[in-house]
Write a protein that holds these residues in place. Structure first.
Motif, PDB file in Angstrom:
ATOM      1  N   LEU A 286       3.472  12.529 -29.422  1.00 56.55           N
ATOM      2  CA  LEU A 286       3.924  12.840 -28.068  1.00 56.55           C
ATOM      3  C   LEU A 286       3.014  13.755 -27.267  1.00 56.55           C
ATOM      4  CD1 LEU A 286       7.769  13.452 -28.523  1.00 56.55           C
ATOM      5  CD2 LEU A 286       6.621  11.392 -27.723  1.00 56.55           C
ATOM      6  N   TRP A 287       2.146  14.491 -27.914  1.00 51.85           N
ATOM      7  CA  TRP A 287       1.473  15.608 -27.247  1.00 51.85           C
ATOM      8  C   TRP A 287       0.837  15.228 -25.914  1.00 51.85           C
ATOM      9  CZ3 TRP A 287       2.300  20.451 -28.789  1.00 51.85           C
ATOM     10  CH2 TRP A 287       1.548  21.465 -28.180  1.00 51.85           C
ATOM     11  N   ASP A 288       0.028  14.177 -25.919  1.00 53.12           N
ATOM     12  CA  ASP A 288      -0.655  13.784 -24.684  1.00 53.12           C
ATOM     13  C   ASP A 288       0.330  13.283 -23.630  1.00 53.12           C
ATOM     14  OD1 ASP A 288      -3.139  14.493 -25.652  1.00 53.12           O
ATOM     15  OD2 ASP A 288      -3.649  12.471 -26.321  1.00 53.12           O
ATOM     16  N   TYR A 289       1.377  12.617 -24.064  1.00 50.27           N
ATOM     17  CA  TYR A 289       2.370  12.130 -23.101  1.00 50.27           C
ATOM     18  C   TYR A 289       3.172  13.284 -22.508  1.00 50.27           C
ATOM     19  CZ  TYR A 289       1.282   7.483 -24.881  1.00 50.27           C
ATOM     20  OH  TYR A 289       0.631   6.336 -25.224  1.00 50.27           O
ATOM     21  N   LEU A 290       3.473  14.288 -23.299  1.00 53.96           N
ATOM     22  CA  LEU A 290       4.205  15.442 -22.780  1.00 53.96           C
ATOM     23  C   LEU A 290       3.413  16.150 -21.679  1.00 53.96           C
ATOM     24  CD1 LEU A 290       5.582  16.957 -26.118  1.00 53.96           C
ATOM     25  CD2 LEU A 290       6.921  15.826 -24.336  1.00 53.96           C
TER      26      LEU A 290
ATOM     27  N   ASN B 115       1.777   3.711 -23.624  1.00 49.28           N
ATOM     28  CA  ASN B 115       1.128   3.434 -22.337  1.00 49.28           C
ATOM     29  C   ASN B 115       1.965   2.493 -21.481  1.00 49.28           C
ATOM     30  OD1 ASN B 115      -1.059   5.058 -22.975  1.00 49.28           O
ATOM     31  ND2 ASN B 115      -2.286   3.372 -23.792  1.00 49.28           N
ATOM     32  N   HIS B 116       2.548   1.467 -22.103  1.00 52.60           N
ATOM     33  CA  HIS B 116       3.405   0.540 -21.356  1.00 52.60           C
ATOM     34  C   HIS B 116       4.656   1.245 -20.839  1.00 52.60           C
ATOM     35  CE1 HIS B 116       0.860  -2.726 -22.378  1.00 52.60           C
ATOM     36  NE2 HIS B 116       1.277  -2.893 -23.629  1.00 52.60           N
ATOM     37  N   ILE B 117       5.252   2.070 -21.672  1.00 56.54           N
ATOM     38  CA  ILE B 117       6.465   2.792 -21.275  1.00 56.54           C
ATOM     39  C   ILE B 117       6.157   3.750 -20.127  1.00 56.54           C
ATOM     40  CG2 ILE B 117       8.150   4.518 -22.050  1.00 56.54           C
ATOM     41  CD1 ILE B 117       7.962   3.151 -24.850  1.00 56.54           C
ATOM     42  N   THR B 118       5.049   4.435 -20.233  1.00 55.29           N
ATOM     43  CA  THR B 118       4.657   5.383 -19.183  1.00 55.29           C
ATOM     44  C   THR B 118       4.419   4.661 -17.864  1.00 55.29           C
ATOM     45  OG1 THR B 118       3.678   6.859 -20.834  1.00 55.29           O
ATOM     46  CG2 THR B 118       2.985   7.165 -18.545  1.00 55.29           C
TER      47      THR B 118
ATOM     48  N   HIS C 291      14.865   8.293 -24.882  1.00 55.04           N
ATOM     49  CA  HIS C 291      15.724   8.917 -25.897  1.00 55.04           C
ATOM     50  C   HIS C 291      15.111   8.873 -27.292  1.00 55.04           C
ATOM     51  CE1 HIS C 291      20.293   9.718 -26.734  1.00 55.04           C
ATOM     52  NE2 HIS C 291      19.519  10.701 -27.120  1.00 55.04           N
ATOM     53  N   ASN C 292      14.436   7.791 -27.626  1.00 57.30           N
ATOM     54  CA  ASN C 292      13.846   7.659 -28.970  1.00 57.30           C
ATOM     55  C   ASN C 292      12.330   7.645 -28.863  1.00 57.30           C
ATOM     56  OD1 ASN C 292      14.224   5.044 -27.684  1.00 57.30           O
ATOM     57  ND2 ASN C 292      13.477   4.130 -29.583  1.00 57.30           N
ATOM     58  N   THR C 293      11.726   8.687 -29.359  1.00 54.19           N
ATOM     59  CA  THR C 293      10.292   8.893 -29.141  1.00 54.19           C
ATOM     60  C   THR C 293       9.407   8.090 -30.088  1.00 54.19           C
ATOM     61  OG1 THR C 293      10.332  10.822 -30.607  1.00 54.19           O
ATOM     62  CG2 THR C 293      10.675  11.209 -28.250  1.00 54.19           C
ATOM     63  N   ASP C 294       9.965   7.521 -31.149  1.00 58.85           N
ATOM     64  CA  ASP C 294       9.140   6.778 -32.100  1.00 58.85           C
ATOM     65  C   ASP C 294       8.384   5.626 -31.447  1.00 58.85           C
ATOM     66  OD1 ASP C 294      11.916   5.804 -31.891  1.00 58.85           O
ATOM     67  OD2 ASP C 294      11.233   4.198 -33.215  1.00 58.85           O
ATOM     68  N   VAL C 295       8.965   5.043 -30.388  1.00 57.10           N
ATOM     69  CA  VAL C 295       8.325   3.884 -29.748  1.00 57.10           C
ATOM     70  C   VAL C 295       7.048   4.259 -28.997  1.00 57.10           C
ATOM     71  CG1 VAL C 295      10.443   2.557 -29.523  1.00 57.10           C
ATOM     72  CG2 VAL C 295       9.811   4.151 -27.716  1.00 57.10           C
ATOM     73  N   MET C 296       6.843   5.547 -28.761  1.00 61.24           N
ATOM     74  CA  MET C 296       5.650   5.963 -28.020  1.00 61.24           C
ATOM     75  C   MET C 296       4.364   5.749 -28.818  1.00 61.24           C
ATOM     76  SD  MET C 296       6.687   6.834 -25.036  1.00 61.24           S
ATOM     77  CE  MET C 296       5.546   7.946 -24.192  1.00 61.24           C
ATOM     78  N   GLU C 297       4.473   5.679 -30.128  1.00 62.66           N
ATOM     79  CA  GLU C 297       3.268   5.523 -30.944  1.00 62.66           C
ATOM     80  C   GLU C 297       2.544   4.221 -30.624  1.00 62.66           C
ATOM     81  OE1 GLU C 297       1.779   5.986 -35.553  1.00 62.66           O
ATOM     82  OE2 GLU C 297       3.924   5.746 -35.152  1.00 62.66           O
ATOM     83  N   HIS C 298       3.287   3.136 -30.449  1.00 59.69           N
ATOM     84  CA  HIS C 298       2.661   1.835 -30.205  1.00 59.69           C
ATOM     85  C   HIS C 298       2.826   1.334 -28.768  1.00 59.69           C
ATOM     86  CE1 HIS C 298       1.855   1.444 -34.460  1.00 59.69           C
ATOM     87  NE2 HIS C 298       3.132   1.635 -34.732  1.00 59.69           N
ATOM     88  N   PHE C 299       3.794   1.870 -28.047  1.00 58.86           N
ATOM     89  CA  PHE C 299       4.086   1.344 -26.714  1.00 58.86           C
ATOM     90  C   PHE C 299       4.022   2.416 -25.628  1.00 58.86           C
ATOM     91  CE2 PHE C 299       6.419  -1.233 -29.826  1.00 58.86           C
ATOM     92  CZ  PHE C 299       5.911  -2.493 -29.548  1.00 58.86           C
TER      93      PHE C 299
END
Length: 313
Positions: free
Chosen positions: A166-170, A133-136, A123-131
């Motif tokens: 987000l680009w690479d994760y999307l 890979n772990h989230i994925t 829901h909150n994409t800000d955490v993707m910047e630092h986490f």
């Protein structure tokens, strides 16, 4: 009404996904009805389900929404998309994030009364910047274990900064579904190439904020001072609607619905009448190509303050 399914996308997906934040909490700048009672919520869900809506959007952050859905759909098999909000400690490792995600997912499953969430999004994409890979990695594990059917990302505010993160994760195959805000005034996923990229990657794409939380319906005298900049684009929309003889709600829905790569529109409702209207709109005619071109040209760069609800506060 037997609503036809979109080509492609997740199995069981209807062209209209009922947004249910309104069933769990008061929501929307143009909300006149407030949060419905549980009985009224059940009536809304029954009307939508019998009208062919098989897809429902919720989140752990939407108050009572998951609980309402769980009570109503007991034994039924809707396509439910839910979302989790993460707030990792600054130095959280992969194991900590996995435990947190597992706990959040299990809580959602309990509220929904399900063994597996069909689609579970961040829901909150800000955490993707630092986490990220772990989230994925945790999403992959939860999917492998069957706690979720598909993993996804819910794009928050459509800003350049967010898309850089987000680009690479999307594009990552872990995320099979993506939800993003887009409407006749907010073309950012079109302009920056995101929708084309998602289409090419075969993602299931949900679009929310089709009516910009009701802003598209507001008259000049209803606009709060902080949204004064919306006056001109809204007037331009009304002028196009009148000139082409296309009701503004149909223009808003058809413009997004018929974009290549869009599978379902997430639209909420507080009354059965609104659901009825939305079912008619979702099956309504396409807009003239010339009107589509004018919309794309005239609203390519609407001020971020107008099209970003987070900035209205």
């Amino acid at each position: 009404m037997n609503m036809q399914k979109r080509n492609g996308g997740s199995p069981g997906l209807s062209k209209l996904t009922l947004g249910t934040v309104q069933l769990g909490m008061p929501y929307g700048i143009h909300n006149r009805e407030g949060m419905p009672s549980e009985e009224s919520s059940f009536e809304l869900l029954k009307y939508a389900w019998e009208g062919g809506v098989s897809s429902y959007d919720t989140a752990s952050a939407y108050g009572l929404s998951e609980i309402i859905l769980g009570k109503f759909f007991n034994g039924k098999q809707p396509l439910i998309t839910s979302k989790i909000h993460l707030k990792p400690e600054p130095h959280a490792d992969g194991n900590q994030i996995e435990r947190t995600m597992r706990g959040l997912i299990e809580s959602s499953l309990e509220r929904l009364g399900m063994r597996s969430v069909p689609i579970l999004m961040l829901h909150n994409t800000d955490v993707m910047e630092h986490f990220g890979n772990h989230i994925t990695a945790s999403f992959r594990k939860m999917r492998h274990e069957g706690l979720i059917g598909q993993a996804g990302i819910s794009v928050g505010v459509n800003t350049e900064a967010e898309y850089r993160i987000l680009w690479d994760y999307l594009r990552d195959e872990t995320y099979e579904a993506v939800q993003l805000p887009m409407n006749v005034l907010d073309h950012r996923p079109l302009v920056n190439g995101c929708l084309d990229m998602l289409t090419g990657a075969g993602k299931t794409v949900f679009v929310r904020s089709v009516f910009l939380q009701g802003l598209l319906y507001m008259k000049d005298e209803e606009l709060p001072a902080k949204l004064e900049e919306a006056r001109l684009p809204l007037a331009a929309l009304r002028e196009l609607s009148e000139r082409y003889g296309v009701p503004l709600p149909q223009m808003a829905v058809s413009f997004i619905r018929d974009l290549p790569g869009v599978h379902s529109l997430v639209i909420g409702a507080e009354t059965k009448e609104q659901i009825k209207d939305n079912l008619v709109l979702i099956e309504g005619p396409a807009i003239p190509e010339r009107l589509r071109e004018e919309i794309a040209l005239r609203f390519r760069e609407v001020p971020e303050k107008v099209v970003t609800p987070l900035m209205w506060k």
